[in-house]
Design a protein around this motif. Structure first.
Motif, PDB file in Angstrom:
ATOM      1  N   TYR A  28       8.590   3.999 -27.629  1.00  0.00           N
ATOM      2  CA  TYR A  28       8.351   4.370 -29.023  1.00  0.00           C
ATOM      3  C   TYR A  28       6.935   4.093 -29.501  1.00  0.00           C
ATOM      4  N   TYR A  36      10.118   1.243 -38.345  1.00  0.00           N
ATOM      5  CA  TYR A  36      11.568   1.095 -38.435  1.00  0.00           C
ATOM      6  C   TYR A  36      12.018  -0.341 -38.679  1.00  0.00           C
ATOM      7  N   PHE A  68      18.148  -3.122 -32.692  1.00  0.00           N
ATOM      8  CA  PHE A  68      17.429  -1.854 -32.562  1.00  0.00           C
ATOM      9  C   PHE A  68      17.512  -1.367 -31.108  1.00  0.00           C
ATOM     10  N   TYR A  71      21.226  -0.091 -30.512  1.00  0.00           N
ATOM     11  CA  TYR A  71      21.748   1.048 -31.251  1.00  0.00           C
ATOM     12  C   TYR A  71      20.792   2.223 -31.372  1.00  0.00           C
ATOM     13  N   GLN A  72      19.508   2.018 -31.116  1.00  0.00           N
ATOM     14  CA  GLN A  72      18.567   3.140 -31.119  1.00  0.00           C
ATOM     15  C   GLN A  72      18.135   3.495 -29.696  1.00  0.00           C
ATOM     16  N   TYR A  73      17.677   2.486 -28.959  1.00  0.00           N
ATOM     17  CA  TYR A  73      17.177   2.755 -27.617  1.00  0.00           C
ATOM     18  C   TYR A  73      18.306   3.042 -26.624  1.00  0.00           C
ATOM     19  N   SER A  75      21.410   3.812 -27.637  1.00  0.00           N
ATOM     20  CA  SER A  75      22.288   4.764 -28.331  1.00  0.00           C
ATOM     21  C   SER A  75      23.768   4.402 -28.270  1.00  0.00           C
ATOM     22  N   ARG A  78      27.812   2.047 -33.432  1.00  0.00           N
ATOM     23  CA  ARG A  78      27.738   0.812 -34.211  1.00  0.00           C
ATOM     24  C   ARG A  78      28.887  -0.113 -33.854  1.00  0.00           C
ATOM     25  N   PRO A 102      17.746   7.328 -25.256  1.00  0.00           N
ATOM     26  CA  PRO A 102      17.161   6.762 -26.477  1.00  0.00           C
ATOM     27  C   PRO A 102      17.142   7.780 -27.615  1.00  0.00           C
ATOM     28  N   ALA A 103      17.316   7.286 -28.825  1.00  0.00           N
ATOM     29  CA  ALA A 103      17.270   8.145 -30.010  1.00  0.00           C
ATOM     30  C   ALA A 103      15.846   8.651 -30.208  1.00  0.00           C
ATOM     31  N   LEU A 105      12.964   9.246 -32.557  1.00  0.00           N
ATOM     32  CA  LEU A 105      12.545   8.687 -33.841  1.00  0.00           C
ATOM     33  C   LEU A 105      11.157   9.200 -34.199  1.00  0.00           C
TER      34      LEU A 105
END
Length: 158
Positions: A28, A36, A68, A71-73, A75, A78, A102-103, A105
């Motif tokens: 990122y 973020y 992070f 839940y973002q990298y 994926s 929750r 990965p999301a 962003l």
């Protein structure tokens, strides 16, 4: 033995903080991490070493970065309410949930998210200001020093 099984179901198990930060920074970049997460170690002279040093000392920031990462990298969906109460390294991921790509962003999305959070915080502040305070008595005025006497300890001195 159950701890080994539980930690095996967490993508953070066996991943060092340095490895995590370097993966996130490579994928990122520090600018998006700051946008973020809003943690200054990603803005002011960002480097993996300085970020890791700060995150090791600061629990709230480390947990924010670990969440992070999950839940973002990675994926992952929750966490449940029960699992959310635990720090990210102690959360158990169900066996049927596998990490995904990965999301994607962007800085624009981060700005929209920041604005949304600011509106939500402002609304919360307005609502809490309108609620009457319960269980608190109004502060009673404290008696000040006697008129003409500047020394509050004067009556105990002889």
């Amino acid at each position: 033995m159950t701890d080994e099984i539980n930690y095996g179901n967490n993508p953070l198990h066996g991943v060092s903080l340095k490895q995590m930060v370097s993966e996130l920074a490579q994928h990122y970049g520090f600018e998006i991490l700051y946008a973020y997460l809003n943690i200054n170690c990603f803005k002011t002279n960002p480097s993996t070493e300085s970020s890791v040093k700060f995150l090791k000392k600061t629990d709230w920031a480390r947990e924010k970065v670990e969440a992070f990462y999950l839940y973002q990298y990675k994926s992952l969906p929750r966490a449940s309410a029960e699992q959310f109460e635990r720090p990210p390294r102690d959360r158990i991921v169900p066996p049927d949930q596998v990490p995904g790509p990965p999301a994607v962003l962007s800085l624009e999305d981060a700005e929209r998210l920041r604005e949304k959070r600011a509106r939500k915080a402002e609304q919360h502040d307005r609502e809490s200001a309108q609620r009457p305070e319960r269980g608190r008595r109004p502060a009673s005025p404290r008696p000040g020093p006697a008129a003409g006497n500047d020394d509050p300890w004067a009556k105990w001195r002889k």
